[in-house]
Design an enzyme around this catalytic site. Structure first.
Site, PDB file in Angstrom:
ATOM      1  N   LYS A 102      43.356  -5.202  66.396  1.00 22.09           N
ATOM      2  CA  LYS A 102      43.869  -4.650  65.129  1.00 22.09           C
ATOM      3  C   LYS A 102      45.214  -4.000  65.431  1.00 22.09           C
ATOM      4  O   LYS A 102      45.449  -3.540  66.537  1.00 22.09           O
ATOM      5  CB  LYS A 102      42.907  -3.588  64.585  1.00 22.09           C
ATOM      6  CG  LYS A 102      43.085  -3.320  63.108  1.00 22.09           C
ATOM      7  CD  LYS A 102      42.323  -4.314  62.278  1.00 22.09           C
ATOM      8  CE  LYS A 102      42.631  -4.174  60.802  1.00 22.09           C
ATOM      9  NZ  LYS A 102      41.730  -5.038  60.010  1.00 22.09           N
TER      10      LYS A 102
ATOM     11  N   ASP B 137      46.328  -7.076  56.358  1.00 24.08           N
ATOM     12  CA  ASP B 137      45.301  -6.075  56.041  1.00 24.08           C
ATOM     13  C   ASP B 137      45.961  -5.231  54.937  1.00 24.08           C
ATOM     14  O   ASP B 137      46.882  -5.709  54.276  1.00 24.08           O
ATOM     15  CB  ASP B 137      44.941  -5.256  57.300  1.00 24.08           C
ATOM     16  CG  ASP B 137      43.692  -4.391  57.110  1.00 24.08           C
ATOM     17  OD1 ASP B 137      42.592  -4.938  57.154  1.00 24.08           O
ATOM     18  OD2 ASP B 137      43.813  -3.167  56.898  1.00 24.08           O
TER      19      ASP B 137
ATOM     20  N   GLY C 264      39.668  -0.419  44.569  1.00 22.28           N
ATOM     21  CA  GLY C 264      40.854  -1.115  45.027  1.00 22.28           C
ATOM     22  C   GLY C 264      41.378  -2.064  43.966  1.00 22.28           C
ATOM     23  O   GLY C 264      40.733  -2.281  42.916  1.00 22.28           O
TER      24      GLY C 264
ATOM     25  N   GLY D 201      43.711  -4.662  45.413  1.00 24.89           N
ATOM     26  CA  GLY D 201      44.470  -5.571  46.273  1.00 24.89           C
ATOM     27  C   GLY D 201      43.765  -6.891  46.440  1.00 24.89           C
ATOM     28  O   GLY D 201      42.931  -7.300  45.623  1.00 24.89           O
ATOM     29  N   ASN D 202      44.119  -7.526  47.526  1.00 26.37           N
ATOM     30  CA  ASN D 202      43.643  -8.858  47.837  1.00 26.37           C
ATOM     31  C   ASN D 202      42.107  -8.984  47.817  1.00 26.37           C
ATOM     32  O   ASN D 202      41.565  -9.950  47.272  1.00 26.37           O
ATOM     33  CB  ASN D 202      44.213  -9.136  49.228  1.00 26.37           C
ATOM     34  CG  ASN D 202      43.738 -10.398  49.808  1.00 26.37           C
ATOM     35  OD1 ASN D 202      42.845 -10.378  50.646  1.00 26.37           O
ATOM     36  ND2 ASN D 202      44.279 -11.485  49.343  1.00 26.37           N
ATOM     37  N   VAL D 203      41.422  -7.984  48.367  1.00 24.69           N
ATOM     38  CA  VAL D 203      39.960  -8.093  48.479  1.00 24.69           C
ATOM     39  C   VAL D 203      39.301  -7.971  47.102  1.00 24.69           C
ATOM     40  O   VAL D 203      38.455  -8.783  46.723  1.00 24.69           O
ATOM     41  CB  VAL D 203      39.409  -7.028  49.460  1.00 24.69           C
ATOM     42  CG1 VAL D 203      37.900  -7.145  49.575  1.00 24.69           C
ATOM     43  CG2 VAL D 203      40.074  -7.164  50.826  1.00 24.69           C
TER      44      VAL D 203
ATOM     45  N   TRP E  31      40.655  -8.497  44.255  1.00 22.74           N
ATOM     46  CA  TRP E  31      41.069  -9.667  43.471  1.00 22.74           C
ATOM     47  C   TRP E  31      40.159 -10.872  43.736  1.00 22.74           C
ATOM     48  O   TRP E  31      39.625 -11.488  42.801  1.00 22.74           O
ATOM     49  CB  TRP E  31      42.536  -9.985  43.817  1.00 22.74           C
ATOM     50  CG  TRP E  31      43.058 -11.280  43.335  1.00 22.74           C
ATOM     51  CD1 TRP E  31      43.403 -11.602  42.054  1.00 22.74           C
ATOM     52  CD2 TRP E  31      43.312 -12.451  44.135  1.00 22.74           C
ATOM     53  NE1 TRP E  31      43.858 -12.904  42.009  1.00 22.74           N
ATOM     54  CE2 TRP E  31      43.815 -13.443  43.267  1.00 22.74           C
ATOM     55  CE3 TRP E  31      43.168 -12.748  45.492  1.00 22.74           C
ATOM     56  CZ2 TRP E  31      44.167 -14.710  43.716  1.00 22.74           C
ATOM     57  CZ3 TRP E  31      43.520 -14.009  45.939  1.00 22.74           C
ATOM     58  CH2 TRP E  31      44.008 -14.986  45.064  1.00 22.74           C
TER      59      TRP E  31
HETATM   60  O1  2IT Z   1      39.624  -6.624  58.441  1.00 28.06           O
HETATM   61  C1  2IT Z   1      39.784  -7.851  58.562  1.00 28.06           C
HETATM   62  O2  2IT Z   1      38.881  -8.584  58.934  1.00 28.06           O
HETATM   63  C2  2IT Z   1      41.105  -8.403  58.255  1.00 28.06           C
HETATM   64  N1  2IT Z   1      41.987  -7.659  57.871  1.00 28.06           N
HETATM   65  C3  2IT Z   1      41.377  -9.862  58.439  1.00 28.06           C
HETATM   66  C4  2IT Z   1      41.732 -10.169  59.857  1.00 28.06           C
HETATM   67  C5  2IT Z   1      42.191 -11.556  60.111  1.00 28.06           C
HETATM   68  O3  2IT Z   1      42.569 -11.811  61.278  1.00 28.06           O
HETATM   69  O4  2IT Z   1      42.197 -12.400  59.218  1.00 28.06           O
END
Ligand code: 2IT
Length: 446
Positions: A127, A167, A238, A240-242, A244
């Site tokens: 990360k 992320d 949220g 964002g992407n998640v 959504w």
């Molecule tokens: O928390 C996660 O699993 C992500 N942000 C995605 C990580 C990724 O390498 O796609």
């Protein structure tokens, strides 16, 4: 060799990582649920697998200087925590958010190792990110920041070494700028990031994957109870992407999503989100303003300033924003209001107390299982890059669906208690642990 007790082991981790509350929270949750299994398998203990797994293989921390639109020099801090490469190259997102610290990234990298293992794809855990705040930044500032960040990060990553992704605060736009700078510095077009644009090696369904996967997982949890998502009301946090992706798939499954939230508060929409409203989330995110209030100006509904959506009466709650966004008081409210299932789409979305309470009273599943669809499709993007081919939307989606079904099966396999109840926290932790631990033992003390 003296055999450590669980508390002695946890104390040793606490002493080594003072003040790293989020990292310690993540480690405690794992150790609590796998300790019995660990003791029953002394070859893991003898190889000091947990001692090794709680220590990142490598941490890179660097200065990120850049110049803002006013000509002022700004200095941020960049990180990449390369946690575990036993089963594949380090893999995990980059988070750009003012709350980013080493402790936070160590918690996320540690969790990522288990999550990636659960996907069954060959990916280690990592990360990274920066304390850079995207709020209010111009597009040019974002590009210059991404270039400055990659000017150091490029030395440490590679298609077979470490493959970051997005992320919080890092979406398709940021991945594009990061990729461009990597390519310029290395003179190499390689799959060193996932979440790329479709024109340069990205995968279909990657933007939707975390949210879709979370809903597939919830569908499996409900199916085991003889239920389905049809007609259920869902609170998401949220925007964002998640959130959504989860909203899109929930709508498709006949459920009604009634909340979204941001740092400014939350929106309650009793009508539920439809396709147009879901698309609007993308506009909200692209504006870099970090607010959800404009939703009610456009579509109606109620806005609750400074509040969290967990006070609403819903069947299912899915935190999709950030760690520890749902605390014990929120958990009590949800349970008292008849909520039946909480699934973390954010990483460690619930505090330890909240997760404990929810798991005791209703159904609970942890982020490392629920949100693994995101990194799973990243793994599929890597596979496509290696083959220099692109799969169709149907192909990626069906693979994602199968991966989530399998993760659910793994949780049931390792998490079924004597009374028949499924402890998803335990199931995900043991399920993720075994493959990594066996690979570490096979590779010797390295
Ligand atoms: O928390 C996660 O699993 C992500 N942000 C995605 C990580 C990724 O390498 O796609």
């Amino acid at each position: 060799m003296k055999e450590l007790t669980k508390e002695e082991f946890l104390d040793s981790v606490r002493v080594k990582n003072p003040g790293e509350d989020e990292f310690l929270q993540a480690v405690e949750e794992v150790v609590d649920t796998i300790w019995d299994f660990y003791q029953q398998n002394p070859h893991y203990m003898k190889a000091k697998i947990l001692e090794r797994m709680t220590e990142p293989e490598r941490v890179v921390m660097f200065r990120v200087p850049w110049v803002d639109d006013e000509g002022e020099v700004q200095v941020n801090r960049g990180f990449r925590v390369e946690f575990n490469s036993a089963i594949g190259p380090y893999k995990g997102g980059l988070r750009f958010h003012p709350s980013v610290t080493l402790s936070g990234l160590k918690f996320l990298g540690f969790e990522q190792t288990f999550k990636n293992s659960l996907t069954s794809l060959p990916m280690g855990g990592g990360k990274g990110g920066s304390d850079f705040n995207t709020k209010g930044k111009s597009d040019n500032e974002i590009m210059r920041f991404c270039q400055a960040f990659m000017s150091e990060l490029y030395r440490h990553i590679g298609a077979n070494t470490d493959v970051p992704a997005g992320d919080i605060g890092v979406g398709g736009r940021e991945i594009g700028y990061l990729f461009g700078q990597y390519k310029k510095l290395s003179n190499e077009f390689a799959g060193i990031l996932t979440g790329k644009g479709l024109e340069f090696g990205g995968s279909l369904i990657r933007p939707e994957a975390t949210g879709y996967g979370a809903i597939y997982f919830v569908r499996e949890m409900l199916a085991l109870q003889g239920e389905s998502l049809a007609g259920k009301t869902i609170a998401l946090s949220g925007f964002g992407n998640v959130a959504w992706g989860a909203a899109k798939k929930a709508l498709e499954q006949g459920a009604k999503v009634v909340t979204i939230s941001g740092p400014d508060g939350y929106v309650y929409d009793s009508e539920g989100l439809d396709e147009v409203k879901i698309d609007f989330l993308l506009e909200l995110r692209a504006s870099n303003q970090d607010v959800v209030q404009p939703y009610v100006e456009r579509f109606g509904g109620e806005f609750f300033a400074g509040k969290k959506p967990w006070e609403q009466k819903v069947d299912v709650a899915i935190p999709c924003a950030i760690q520890n966004e749902l605390n014990e008081a929120d958990a009590k409210l949800l349970i008292d209001n008849g909520c039946r299932l909480v699934a973390e789409a954010s990483n460690m979305g619930c505090t330890a107390q909240a997760a404990g309470l929810i798991a005791e009273k209703i159904l609970f599943a942890p982020g490392k299982a629920v949100n693994a669809g995101g990194v799973a499709v990243s793994g599929l993007e890597m596979a496509q890059n290696s083959m220099r081919l692109n799969w169709s939307e149907e192909e990626v989606n069906e693979r994602l669906n199968q991966i989530m079904i399998n993760i659910h099966k793994t949780c049931v396999k390792y998490g079924t208690e004597l009374d028949g109840k499924i402890n998803y926290i335990k199931g995900a932790n043991i399920g993720g642990f075994v493959k990594v631990a066996d690979a570490m033992i096979a590779q010797g003390v390295v």
